[in-house]
Write a protein that holds these residues in place. Sequence first.
Motif, mmCIF file in Angstrom:
data_model
loop_
_atom_site.group_PDB
_atom_site.id
_atom_site.type_symbol
_atom_site.label_atom_id
_atom_site.label_comp_id
_atom_site.label_asym_id
_atom_site.label_seq_id
_atom_site.Cartn_x
_atom_site.Cartn_y
_atom_site.Cartn_z
ATOM 1 N N VAL A 1 0.832 -1.207 0.000
ATOM 2 C CA VAL A 1 0.000 0.000 0.000
ATOM 3 C C VAL A 1 0.869 1.260 0.000
ATOM 4 O O VAL A 1 0.609 2.206 -0.747
ATOM 5 N N VAL A 2 1.915 1.285 0.830
ATOM 6 C CA VAL A 2 2.699 2.520 0.967
ATOM 7 C C VAL A 2 3.752 2.697 -0.134
ATOM 8 O O VAL A 2 4.194 3.818 -0.382
ATOM 9 N N GLU A 3 4.140 1.616 -0.802
ATOM 10 C CA GLU A 3 5.218 1.721 -1.797
ATOM 11 C C GLU A 3 4.970 2.777 -2.870
ATOM 12 O O GLU A 3 5.875 3.578 -3.151
ATOM 13 N N PRO A 4 3.790 2.851 -3.501
ATOM 14 C CA PRO A 4 3.611 3.889 -4.536
ATOM 15 C C PRO A 4 3.783 5.309 -3.988
ATOM 16 O O PRO A 4 4.307 6.185 -4.680
ATOM 17 N N TYR A 5 3.359 5.532 -2.762
ATOM 18 C CA TYR A 5 3.509 6.857 -2.150
ATOM 19 C C TYR A 5 4.983 7.160 -1.892
ATOM 20 O O TYR A 5 5.448 8.273 -2.104
ATOM 21 N N LEU A 6 5.717 6.164 -1.417
ATOM 22 C CA LEU A 6 7.146 6.352 -1.164
ATOM 23 C C LEU A 6 7.913 6.511 -2.475
ATOM 24 O O LEU A 6 8.829 7.328 -2.565
ATOM 25 N N ARG A 7 7.536 5.748 -3.479
ATOM 26 C CA ARG A 7 8.207 5.834 -4.775
ATOM 27 C C ARG A 7 8.035 7.227 -5.381
ATOM 28 O O ARG A 7 8.956 7.771 -5.991
#
Length: 189
Positions: A89-95
């Motif tokens: 869930v958080v990976e796209p936001y971090l990317r």
Amino acid sequence: MAALPGGAPLTPDISVGPVDLAARIDEALAVQALAFGLSDDEVEVRRHIVDRHLLQPGACALGALTGYGRLVGFVYGMPNDRTHWWSTVVEPYLRRDDSDGWLDDSFVITELHVHPAFQGQGIGRELITTITDRALQPRSILSAIDIESPARALYRSLGYRDLARQVLFPSAPSPYAVMGAPLPLLRGN
């Protein structure tokens, strides 16, 4: 002397140490429900999530116990894995902010809660610093509701910084911030 619900007196004798969270799940979820404002239905969902998390390799938990043995706070976490639901869930936001490398070789603080009657006494600080001091990873990550709060202030005082904001989790009513800090965490206020 003030008392907790159920009549147990408040005591300054709080000890932080390893706890069998699976065996004390009802106490832990009661603390989380009070600290986080969860409904009975949300507590039951969390019960299954905690049970699943505790089976992950490297998962560990600490509790804050009164001298009478009452659980008034807890923290648990584990080495992060990009295949875990939270990471996906958080990976796209971090990317988006070129911070997705934080998902590798990090210890994730999955939950940290202190009974409201015991907040502001350094228990949360002791729980999170103790668990991260035991981590083998060089950094820690966590998510917190994306508002200015005592929890976010605590995390910042320990060296956590925002890695992504306005992170939306399915079925969560409020956006979250993902925060990260090198280990060991900063000490002091």
